[in-house]
Motif scaffolding. Structure first.
Motif, PDB file in Angstrom:
ATOM      1  N   GLN A 110     -12.539   5.573  -5.805  1.00 52.87           N
ATOM      2  CA  GLN A 110     -12.549   4.371  -6.649  1.00 52.87           C
ATOM      3  C   GLN A 110     -11.226   4.166  -7.390  1.00 52.87           C
ATOM      4  O   GLN A 110     -11.184   3.832  -8.565  1.00 52.87           O
ATOM      5  CB  GLN A 110     -13.730   4.404  -7.624  1.00 52.87           C
ATOM      6  N   TYR A 111     -10.110   4.380  -6.650  1.00 49.50           N
ATOM      7  CA  TYR A 111      -8.803   4.108  -7.230  1.00 49.50           C
ATOM      8  C   TYR A 111      -8.607   2.593  -7.279  1.00 49.50           C
ATOM      9  O   TYR A 111      -8.841   1.900  -6.287  1.00 49.50           O
ATOM     10  CB  TYR A 111      -7.696   4.743  -6.402  1.00 49.50           C
ATOM     11  N   PRO A 112      -8.162   2.058  -8.393  1.00 45.06           N
ATOM     12  CA  PRO A 112      -8.106   0.600  -8.550  1.00 45.06           C
ATOM     13  C   PRO A 112      -7.024  -0.107  -7.744  1.00 45.06           C
ATOM     14  O   PRO A 112      -7.149  -1.296  -7.470  1.00 45.06           O
ATOM     15  CB  PRO A 112      -7.867   0.412 -10.055  1.00 45.06           C
ATOM     16  N   ASP A 113      -5.954   0.606  -7.323  1.00 44.13           N
ATOM     17  CA  ASP A 113      -4.840  -0.097  -6.695  1.00 44.13           C
ATOM     18  C   ASP A 113      -5.192  -0.729  -5.351  1.00 44.13           C
ATOM     19  O   ASP A 113      -4.522  -1.657  -4.910  1.00 44.13           O
ATOM     20  CB  ASP A 113      -3.602   0.798  -6.565  1.00 44.13           C
ATOM     21  N   VAL A 114      -6.238  -0.242  -4.684  1.00 45.43           N
ATOM     22  CA  VAL A 114      -6.652  -0.867  -3.421  1.00 45.43           C
ATOM     23  C   VAL A 114      -8.134  -1.254  -3.470  1.00 45.43           C
ATOM     24  O   VAL A 114      -8.807  -1.285  -2.444  1.00 45.43           O
ATOM     25  CB  VAL A 114      -6.336   0.017  -2.190  1.00 45.43           C
ATOM     26  N   TRP A 134      -5.677   6.749   3.605  1.00 46.35           N
ATOM     27  CA  TRP A 134      -5.544   6.474   2.180  1.00 46.35           C
ATOM     28  C   TRP A 134      -6.535   5.417   1.721  1.00 46.35           C
ATOM     29  O   TRP A 134      -7.116   5.512   0.626  1.00 46.35           O
ATOM     30  CB  TRP A 134      -4.117   6.053   1.825  1.00 46.35           C
ATOM     31  N   LEU A 135      -6.758   4.393   2.530  1.00 45.54           N
ATOM     32  CA  LEU A 135      -7.709   3.348   2.148  1.00 45.54           C
ATOM     33  C   LEU A 135      -9.108   3.932   1.986  1.00 45.54           C
ATOM     34  O   LEU A 135      -9.838   3.579   1.052  1.00 45.54           O
ATOM     35  CB  LEU A 135      -7.705   2.213   3.174  1.00 45.54           C
ATOM     36  N   PHE A 136      -9.484   4.864   2.885  1.00 41.67           N
ATOM     37  CA  PHE A 136     -10.783   5.528   2.760  1.00 41.67           C
ATOM     38  C   PHE A 136     -10.820   6.400   1.506  1.00 41.67           C
ATOM     39  O   PHE A 136     -11.787   6.366   0.737  1.00 41.67           O
ATOM     40  CB  PHE A 136     -11.084   6.374   4.002  1.00 41.67           C
ATOM     41  N   GLU A 137      -9.768   7.205   1.295  1.00 38.90           N
ATOM     42  CA  GLU A 137      -9.712   8.093   0.134  1.00 38.90           C
ATOM     43  C   GLU A 137      -9.752   7.286  -1.164  1.00 38.90           C
ATOM     44  O   GLU A 137     -10.496   7.617  -2.091  1.00 38.90           O
ATOM     45  CB  GLU A 137      -8.431   8.942   0.190  1.00 38.90           C
ATOM     46  N   ALA A 138      -8.966   6.227  -1.236  1.00 43.23           N
ATOM     47  CA  ALA A 138      -8.929   5.395  -2.442  1.00 43.23           C
ATOM     48  C   ALA A 138     -10.279   4.732  -2.695  1.00 43.23           C
ATOM     49  O   ALA A 138     -10.733   4.624  -3.835  1.00 43.23           O
ATOM     50  CB  ALA A 138      -7.824   4.349  -2.325  1.00 43.23           C
ATOM     51  N   HIS A 139     -10.944   4.302  -1.613  1.00 41.25           N
ATOM     52  CA  HIS A 139     -12.273   3.698  -1.747  1.00 41.25           C
ATOM     53  C   HIS A 139     -13.277   4.722  -2.274  1.00 41.25           C
ATOM     54  O   HIS A 139     -14.022   4.451  -3.221  1.00 41.25           O
ATOM     55  CB  HIS A 139     -12.730   3.142  -0.392  1.00 41.25           C
ATOM     56  N   ILE A 153       0.862  -1.176   0.000  1.00 38.87           N
ATOM     57  CA  ILE A 153       0.000   0.000   0.000  1.00 38.87           C
ATOM     58  C   ILE A 153       0.901   1.230   0.000  1.00 38.87           C
ATOM     59  O   ILE A 153       1.745   1.383   0.887  1.00 38.87           O
ATOM     60  CB  ILE A 153      -0.932   0.005   1.231  1.00 38.87           C
ATOM     61  N   THR A 154       0.727   2.085  -1.010  1.00 42.80           N
ATOM     62  CA  THR A 154       1.532   3.296  -1.149  1.00 42.80           C
ATOM     63  C   THR A 154       0.588   4.489  -1.244  1.00 42.80           C
ATOM     64  O   THR A 154       0.051   4.768  -2.326  1.00 42.80           O
ATOM     65  CB  THR A 154       2.430   3.217  -2.399  1.00 42.80           C
ATOM     66  N   PRO A 155       0.334   5.180  -0.133  1.00 44.53           N
ATOM     67  CA  PRO A 155      -0.595   6.322  -0.172  1.00 44.53           C
ATOM     68  C   PRO A 155      -0.121   7.411  -1.125  1.00 44.53           C
ATOM     69  O   PRO A 155       1.075   7.631  -1.297  1.00 44.53           O
ATOM     70  CB  PRO A 155      -0.595   6.826   1.276  1.00 44.53           C
ATOM     71  N   ARG A 156      -1.102   8.076  -1.748  1.00 40.14           N
ATOM     72  CA  ARG A 156      -0.813   9.212  -2.612  1.00 40.14           C
ATOM     73  C   ARG A 156      -1.281  10.490  -1.917  1.00 40.14           C
ATOM     74  O   ARG A 156      -1.850  10.443  -0.816  1.00 40.14           O
ATOM     75  CB  ARG A 156      -1.511   9.017  -3.963  1.00 40.14           C
ATOM     76  N   VAL A 157      -1.052  11.632  -2.554  1.00 44.50           N
ATOM     77  CA  VAL A 157      -1.378  12.915  -1.938  1.00 44.50           C
ATOM     78  C   VAL A 157      -2.853  12.957  -1.531  1.00 44.50           C
ATOM     79  O   VAL A 157      -3.730  12.497  -2.270  1.00 44.50           O
ATOM     80  CB  VAL A 157      -1.017  14.093  -2.882  1.00 44.50           C
ATOM     81  N   MET A 158      -3.104  13.443  -0.320  1.00 44.62           N
ATOM     82  CA  MET A 158      -4.485  13.499   0.189  1.00 44.62           C
ATOM     83  C   MET A 158      -4.543  14.407   1.410  1.00 44.62           C
ATOM     84  O   MET A 158      -3.542  14.642   2.090  1.00 44.62           O
ATOM     85  CB  MET A 158      -4.960  12.100   0.590  1.00 44.62           C
TER      86      MET A 158
END
Length: 199
Positions: free
Chosen positions: A111-115, A103-108, A67-72
């Motif tokens: 709808q970022y595909p990596d997680v 990051w997991l919440f933001e990606a969810h 898991i590699t968080p991105r800017v948020m």
């Protein structure tokens, strides 16, 4: 209820929580943090996690996912202000684990595909895994009660409603991102590759 009855109930509750905490801690795996975590101030009560360009924060889970968080935007741990003075309950006390969870919440939400493989229950489990990793590697003091209370808090119906809430995707827009690239105000950097250990 008599005072004696209240005391017995309080003791019973405390022992029950301690027992649950110990079991949950024992059953939680540990992962591995690498990289650097940069948190920057944008405006009052507004913070942004910006991945370090050379060595971004990464969390390798116990099962091997990276898991590699991105800017948020982030507030660290969403700990009510009332508890900030209690050891273990600072919003930045387990910052790497909190950043991964945010990051997991933001990606969810975005709808970022990596997680996309992460469910709500996974998000809570991975936060617990991150907190235990920090405790077991002596980056943070080991406290099974703090561990369990954080884990229990991110599994509440309120947290699940936030996970399922529509229209919550809120990546930093070009203006704050531009300001950050121009320097910004770094609040702190945590280098997970070179961090002092607690004893």
């Amino acid at each position: 209820m008599t005072r004696k009855g209240q005391s017995a109930l309080a003791l019973s509750l405390a022992l029950s929580i301690a027992g649950c905490a110990e079991i949950a801690y024992r059953q939680t795996d540990i992962g591995d943090f690498q990289g650097k975590l940069d948190v920057r101030w944008v405006e009052p009560d507004r913070f942004v996690y910006v991945p370090n360009e050379r060595d971004p924060l990464r969390f390798k889970t116990a099962s091997g996912q990276l898991i590699t968080p991105r800017v948020m935007y982030t507030d660290g741990g969403s700990i009510p202000r009332l508890f900030w003075g209690i050891p273990g309950y600072s919003p930045w006390g387990y910052a790497p684990a909190y950043i991964v969870h945010d990051w997991l919440f933001e990606a969810h939400h975005c709808q970022y595909p990596d997680v996309a493989w992460v469910s709500f229950d996974d998000s809570a489990r991975l936060l617990a895994e991150g907190v235990k990793t920090l405790m077991e590697t002596e980056v943070a003091p080991r406290d099974e009660t703090v561990f369990y209370s954080i884990y229990a808090a991110v599994r509440t119906p309120i947290a699940e409603r936030l996970w399922n809430a529509p229209d919550r995707c809120n990546p930093p827009g070009p203006e704050p991102t531009f300001r950050l690239r121009g320097g910004g105000r770094i609040l702190f950097t945590i280098d997970m590759n070179n961090i002092p250990r607690v004893r």
